[in-house]
Design a protein around this motif. Structure first.
Motif, mmCIF file in Angstrom:
data_model
loop_
_atom_site.group_PDB
_atom_site.id
_atom_site.type_symbol
_atom_site.label_atom_id
_atom_site.label_comp_id
_atom_site.label_asym_id
_atom_site.label_seq_id
_atom_site.Cartn_x
_atom_site.Cartn_y
_atom_site.Cartn_z
ATOM 1 N N ALA A 109 0.828 -1.214 0.000
ATOM 2 C CA ALA A 109 0.000 0.000 0.000
ATOM 3 C C ALA A 109 0.860 1.262 0.000
ATOM 4 O O ALA A 109 0.512 2.268 -0.611
ATOM 5 C CB ALA A 109 -0.937 0.008 1.202
ATOM 6 N N PHE A 110 2.005 1.213 0.685
ATOM 7 C CA PHE A 110 2.905 2.378 0.765
ATOM 8 C C PHE A 110 4.058 2.280 -0.222
ATOM 9 O O PHE A 110 5.074 2.939 -0.055
ATOM 10 C CB PHE A 110 3.475 2.510 2.187
ATOM 11 N N SER A 111 3.909 1.425 -1.223
ATOM 12 C CA SER A 111 5.018 1.174 -2.144
ATOM 13 C C SER A 111 5.588 2.461 -2.750
ATOM 14 O O SER A 111 4.846 3.376 -3.127
ATOM 15 C CB SER A 111 4.536 0.254 -3.257
ATOM 16 N N LEU A 112 6.896 2.478 -2.838
ATOM 17 C CA LEU A 112 7.582 3.642 -3.414
ATOM 18 C C LEU A 112 7.172 3.843 -4.877
ATOM 19 O O LEU A 112 7.281 4.946 -5.409
ATOM 20 C CB LEU A 112 9.101 3.447 -3.297
ATOM 21 N N ASP A 113 6.683 2.778 -5.511
ATOM 22 C CA ASP A 113 6.214 2.887 -6.896
ATOM 23 C C ASP A 113 5.281 4.077 -7.091
ATOM 24 O O ASP A 113 5.350 4.784 -8.088
ATOM 25 C CB ASP A 113 5.417 1.628 -7.301
ATOM 26 N N TYR A 114 4.373 4.281 -6.115
ATOM 27 C CA TYR A 114 3.378 5.341 -6.274
ATOM 28 C C TYR A 114 4.041 6.708 -6.266
ATOM 29 O O TYR A 114 3.718 7.566 -7.079
ATOM 30 C CB TYR A 114 2.316 5.252 -5.178
ATOM 31 N N ALA A 115 4.962 6.901 -5.318
ATOM 32 C CA ALA A 115 5.634 8.197 -5.220
ATOM 33 C C ALA A 115 6.418 8.488 -6.502
ATOM 34 O O ALA A 115 6.354 9.590 -7.048
ATOM 35 C CB ALA A 115 6.563 8.224 -4.012
ATOM 36 N N VAL A 116 7.148 7.479 -6.976
ATOM 37 C CA VAL A 116 8.001 7.692 -8.151
ATOM 38 C C VAL A 116 7.161 7.885 -9.402
ATOM 39 O O VAL A 116 7.352 8.837 -10.154
ATOM 40 C CB VAL A 116 8.947 6.495 -8.354
ATOM 41 N N ASN A 117 6.201 6.986 -9.615
ATOM 42 C CA ASN A 117 5.422 7.057 -10.845
ATOM 43 C C ASN A 117 4.555 8.303 -10.929
ATOM 44 O O ASN A 117 4.481 8.937 -11.976
ATOM 45 C CB ASN A 117 4.547 5.804 -10.982
ATOM 46 N N SER A 118 3.917 8.665 -9.808
ATOM 47 C CA SER A 118 3.007 9.807 -9.864
ATOM 48 C C SER A 118 3.763 11.080 -10.214
ATOM 49 O O SER A 118 3.188 12.037 -10.723
ATOM 50 C CB SER A 118 2.286 9.981 -8.531
ATOM 51 N N LEU A 119 5.061 11.094 -9.941
ATOM 52 C CA LEU A 119 5.885 12.263 -10.228
ATOM 53 C C LEU A 119 6.545 12.124 -11.600
ATOM 54 O O LEU A 119 6.623 13.078 -12.372
ATOM 55 C CB LEU A 119 6.895 12.345 -9.094
ATOM 56 N N ALA A 120 6.958 10.881 -11.922
ATOM 57 C CA ALA A 120 7.631 10.674 -13.207
ATOM 58 C C ALA A 120 6.661 10.833 -14.374
ATOM 59 O O ALA A 120 7.030 11.379 -15.414
ATOM 60 C CB ALA A 120 8.272 9.289 -13.238
ATOM 61 N N MET A 121 5.422 10.404 -14.191
ATOM 62 C CA MET A 121 4.473 10.447 -15.306
ATOM 63 C C MET A 121 4.185 11.864 -15.792
ATOM 64 O O MET A 121 4.298 12.132 -16.985
ATOM 65 C CB MET A 121 3.192 9.705 -14.925
ATOM 66 N N PRO A 122 3.856 12.803 -14.898
ATOM 67 C CA PRO A 122 3.687 14.183 -15.370
ATOM 68 C C PRO A 122 4.991 14.778 -15.913
ATOM 69 O O PRO A 122 4.971 15.490 -16.920
ATOM 70 C CB PRO A 122 3.237 14.949 -14.126
ATOM 71 N N MET A 123 6.121 14.472 -15.272
ATOM 72 C CA MET A 123 7.380 15.054 -15.737
ATOM 73 C C MET A 123 7.696 14.560 -17.152
ATOM 74 O O MET A 123 8.259 15.281 -17.959
ATOM 75 C CB MET A 123 8.542 14.684 -14.814
ATOM 76 N N ILE A 124 7.349 13.314 -17.427
ATOM 77 C CA ILE A 124 7.628 12.760 -18.757
ATOM 78 C C ILE A 124 6.577 13.221 -19.757
ATOM 79 O O ILE A 124 6.893 13.590 -20.890
ATOM 80 C CB ILE A 124 7.701 11.216 -18.669
ATOM 81 N N GLY A 125 5.317 13.250 -19.337
ATOM 82 C CA GLY A 125 4.262 13.669 -20.248
ATOM 83 C C GLY A 125 4.261 15.174 -20.484
ATOM 84 O O GLY A 125 4.024 15.642 -21.595
ATOM 85 N N GLY A 126 4.533 15.941 -19.449
ATOM 86 C CA GLY A 126 4.477 17.404 -19.544
ATOM 87 C C GLY A 126 3.604 17.936 -18.426
ATOM 88 O O GLY A 126 2.508 17.424 -18.206
ATOM 89 N N THR A 127 4.087 18.977 -17.702
ATOM 90 C CA THR A 127 3.420 19.356 -16.459
ATOM 91 C C THR A 127 2.458 20.530 -16.599
ATOM 92 O O THR A 127 1.720 20.819 -15.661
ATOM 93 C CB THR A 127 4.453 19.726 -15.380
ATOM 94 N N THR A 128 2.465 21.231 -17.725
ATOM 95 C CA THR A 128 1.687 22.472 -17.739
ATOM 96 C C THR A 128 0.250 22.284 -18.216
ATOM 97 O O THR A 128 -0.560 23.184 -18.073
ATOM 98 C CB THR A 128 2.370 23.547 -18.611
ATOM 99 N N THR A 129 -0.077 21.134 -18.796
ATOM 100 C CA THR A 129 -1.453 20.917 -19.239
ATOM 101 C C THR A 129 -2.011 19.636 -18.629
ATOM 102 O O THR A 129 -1.266 18.760 -18.202
ATOM 103 C CB THR A 129 -1.536 20.764 -20.761
#
Lengths: 290, 240, 314
Positions: free
Chosen positions: C235-255
């Motif tokens: 439930a507290f897996s680091l996957d969530y912290a990393v992915n939730s941040l990596a996904m917008p950074m990779i996709g683009g954060t302004t839209t």
């Protein structure tokens, strides 16, 4: 029962732990407190230091503290490379807040997972003459595996303090932390000084890592337990005050040991988080702040 | 004598042990053109930071239009009618020039309907001769246009009091001559203006009254011709 | 963009998800699809604070797990239905966001980030010591029976997560195009100037933290029924912290579209990759891609596409 023995033992153990905490936090006090670089990956560099000590200890039988000392120039160079990359990509363009933080988070993550891939999830430990023995003074036991890191930690604090206050480069670093604009006007290059300072901050992780694995066995994700601690200590110590870092480390060590003794060891982790939040809410300048 | 728009009473601001402002008092009247001068480090910017709410003064009182604003956060002071420009321009870098003006029009200007925001922003840009740069990002503006944007954005907050913090620093004298009439015109529309400036020629020509700060204290106040003759002011600027 | 279009897309996605449950027989695809939609919610939620406002939250795992454990408690105590769990999970995580935000957001942004770094670990410690939810061993949850038109409860969960993804994306779209989003962008660009231009910066930052935290909790609430064994480590897996941040950074954060693009690409890749490579190697690749994007393509994929399109027009 709150016996006097238990109390004394907790205080002594807390102080020993605190000296070690200071060693782990010195790098953050320099990077975050003096240079305003939020290097959240610092604890992972410490863990990297532990694994290097482990590798050389298990393969060649080298003493972990000696390895830590030998690693200082290597980690310094590593710090120089990381800062150059950070400066060129973020600080120069003023984008350090969001992307710089994510950059360090990425580094933290890559190092941690790489250690996991190479060494697996098992705990690793080192062998040295001073691990396992204890001194006994009256009813108070002092484990050498705690005493040695504490003494080395205090030694590191004193050494760093002397470097920053007595040497040319140290004074330049202090000046940069005050006002890099003024320094530029005087013809000194703040980027060069910050590079050296950041190298110094990462260099402390080599020794701190050796201390970490002397204190107890290490696994790749153990750095996470130290993120809250190092920032709590840096903020409580007054952001960049080296003496304050030691004092804050000792306070945290004692409070954590008390919590562990009377409420159970798993709650000790919550202590640093609580301290961090309370300090930020009440007195962000820290106890020993300017 | 017109009523005071802004009243500053015994304002003191410390940074650690350093007293940046020491018991400063000022009165700025409705509709006035007020100059604030002083050597570097005399506390001018600290004072306007306290007036605009970017900093909180430890003691003393600041009132605007008769209400005590000493404890109000900056954005509420802006809504009451205090707007400022920054000495080092601080544009919203990801927005176009036009969008930069829409922020204060939307958030601070009370009497502008949402539908009129863009028209109003264009009108301000025209007044500042920036209308053909409306769709540029601030990063592509020249130094003088950046200063214009800084003033235009402050104007978009529809202030009663405009604080211009060294809006002309680093500009050529021709560029200064281009900006001054804009400030005069704003003042004629009834906006009170405090001008902080190093360019003496500009501040002397513009101001009806001038206050001089030195080492965190007010050492003189009066019309420009008196300030020029004042011995204390001369000493502060030239040393003993 | 026209006003009606997002609504049209939203309805389209939901209909497609519903139709998919009628046509697709492979159970694995529902599990995979659920995870992808879950990451759309998490990445969108992270981006409302991180991308729009510029405040980095490292504690996604904490907010997510709080939603999951709120749902677990509701199941154990009252057998509460799923909608109640989702609302409650969102509310509790929103309150957590409000608390952390109130303590740290008045200071420089980094302090908020540092507090969130330590947050997940501390919450995890509390859960580990909480016997009611099974402590470190975790607790088994029995999935309810399927009901029409869904052939299995997992299909229903898949549809629910698709709906939550649509709702979160619409919330992000609304924020981005409203006065709130313009105020947040002003804060991101220059907080001091924003405050001086009348933007109530503290209140808007708190609002963004609350909305962001709320959606993270919402994403975690269906977790118990999805995994059926709720335990702290996953439930507290680091996957969530990393992915939730990596996904917008990779996709683009302004839209609003950036996090969705990042979430779909990255989580699909991970779903495929876990079959062939170890999960550690998988995470290592995410970390390296994240750092590469932060260094080399700070505007993300959406930014790259926009730049290419702009060049063609010019």
């Amino acid at each position: 029962m709150l016996s006097l023995d238990l109390l004394l033992n907790a205080i002594v153990a807390g102080i020993l732990l605190g000296g070690f905490y200071a060693a782990v936090s010195l790098g953050i006090s320099v990077a975050f407190g003096l240079l305003d670089i939020v290097n959240i990956a610092h604890p992972v560099f410490v863990v990297l230091g532990s694994y290097i000590a482990y590798a050389l200890n298990s393969a060649l039988g080298l003493d972990p503290l000696l390895t830590g000392l030998l690693g200082v120039p290597v980690f310094f160079a590593l710090g120089v490379v990381v800062y150059r990359l950070y400066y060129a990509s973020f600080e120069k363009t003023g984008e350090e807040s969001l992307r710089g933080l994510v950059f360090f988070f990425g580094l933290l993550f890559i190092i941690e997972v790489a250690l996991l891939l190479v060494y697996g999830v098992d705990y690793r430990m080192v062998e040295a003459a001073y691990i396992g023995d204890s001194l006994h003074i009256g009813s108070v036991g002092i484990a050498l595996r705690l005493l040695v890191p504490c003494l080395v930690g205090i030694g590191m604090t004193v050494a760093l303090y002397l470097v920053l206050s007595r040497t040319f480069w140290g004074r330049a670093i202090m000046a940069v932390s005050q006002d890099s604009q003024a320094l530029r006007l005087m013809g000194a290059n703040p980027v060069r000084i910050k590079t050296i300072a950041f190298g110094l901050s990462i260099a402390t992780a080599s020794l701190a890592g050796a201390l970490l694995i002397v204190i107890g066995p290490v696994e790749p994700s153990i750095g996470r337990e130290y993120i809250g601690r190092v920032f709590a200590i840096a903020v409580l110590g007054g952001m960049g005050s080296i003496g304050g870092t030691l004092a804050a480390g000792l306070i945290l060590g004692v409070v954590e040991t008390f919590t562990a003794t009377y409420y159970g060891p798993s709650w000790a982790l919550a202590v640093s988080f609580g301290i961090l939040l309370v300090v930020l809410a009440v007195r962000p300048a820290g106890l020993f702040g300017r | 004598m017109a009523a005071s728009l802004l009243e500053v009473r015994d304002v003191t601001k410390r940074f650690g042990g350093f007293r940046a402002l020491n018991g400063v008092s000022l009165d700025v009247r409705e509709g006035e053109r007020f100059g604030l001068i002083g050597p570097n480090g005399s506390g001018k910017t600290t004072l306007i930071n306290c007036i605009s709410g970017a900093l909180r003064n430890e003691s003393g009182r600041i009132s605007f239009r008769g209400c005590d604003v000493t404890r109000l956060p900056a954005h509420q002071r802006t809504r009451l009618g205090i707007a400022r420009s920054f000495q080092i321009p601080k544009p919203f870098t990801s927005m176009t020039v036009l969008e930069n003006l829409c922020i204060p029009l939307e958030y601070a200007a009370r009497d502008v309907a949402r539908a009129d925001v863009v028209d109003e922003a264009m009108a301000i840009l025209r007044r500042m001769s920036l209308e053909d740069k409306a769709s540029l990002l601030p990063g592509r503006l020249t130094q003088v246009d950046m200063r214009r944007l800084e003033l235009a954005r402050a104007m978009a907050a529809k202030p009663r009091l405009l604080i211009s913090d060294e809006a002309m620093a680093g500009l050529s004298s021709a560029e200064v001559d281009a900006l001054l009439p804009i400030l005069f015109a704003l003042n004629e529309q009834g906006i009170t203006i405090i001008m902080i400036e190093h360019i003496m020629r500009a501040v002397m020509r513009f101001s009806e009254r001038i206050a001089v700060l030195d080492a965190g204290e007010k050492i003189a106040e009066g019309p420009p011709d008196e300030i020029v003759k004042n011995k204390d002011v001369e000493r502060a600027y030239l040393g003993e | 963009m026209k006003k009606g279009l997002p609504l049209l897309i939203a309805v389209g996605v939901l209909l497609a998800a519903l139709v998919a449950t009628r046509l697709v027989g492979n159970r694995y695809l529902y599990f995979a699809g659920y995870v992808i939609f879950q990451y759309v919610v998490l990445a969108t939620a992270w981006n409302i604070l991180g991308g729009y406002t510029g405040y980095v939250n490292f504690g996604t795992a904490g907010f997510f797990a709080l939603g999951a454990y709120t749902a677990t408690v509701l199941i154990l105590a009252f057998k509460a239905p799923l909608p109640v769990q989702i609302v409650a999970g969102g509310l509790v995580s929103a309150v957590l966001g409000l608390g952390i935000g109130y303590l740290t957001l008045r200071l420089r942004g980094v302090f908020f980030s540092i507090a969130t770094l330590a947050l997940a670990l501390v919450l995890q410690t509390f859960v580990m010591n909480w016997e009611y939810v099974g402590g470190a061993k975790g607790v088994s949850i029995i999935r309810p029976a399927a009901f029409p038109p869904f052939a299995s409860y997992v299909e229903f969960l898949f549809f629910v997560m698709a709906a939550l993804a649509v709702v979160s994306a619409m919330a992000a779209w609304w924020i981005e195009n409203s006065w709130v989003g313009r105020g947040l962008a002003a804060i991101r660009d220059n907080e001091e100037a924003a405050e001086c231009m009348g933007v109530p910066t503290l209140r808007l930052k708190l609002l963004a933290t609350v909305v962001s935290g709320c959606f993270m909790g919402v994403a975690g609430a269906p977790f118990p029924y999805y995994v059926t064994l709720v335990e702290p480590v996953s439930a507290f897996s680091l996957d969530y912290a990393v992915n939730s941040l990596a996904m917008p950074m990779i996709g683009g954060t302004t839209t609003w579209i950036g996090p969705i693009v990042g979430a779909i690409l990255l989580s699909t890749a991970q779903q495929v990759a876990t079959v062939t490579i170890s999960s550690e190697l998988n995470l290592l690749i995410v970390g390296i891609v994240l750092v590469a994007f932060v260094l080399l393509a700070p505007q993300g994929i959406v930014g790259l596409v926009q730049r290419l399109a702009g060049r063609r027009r010019a």
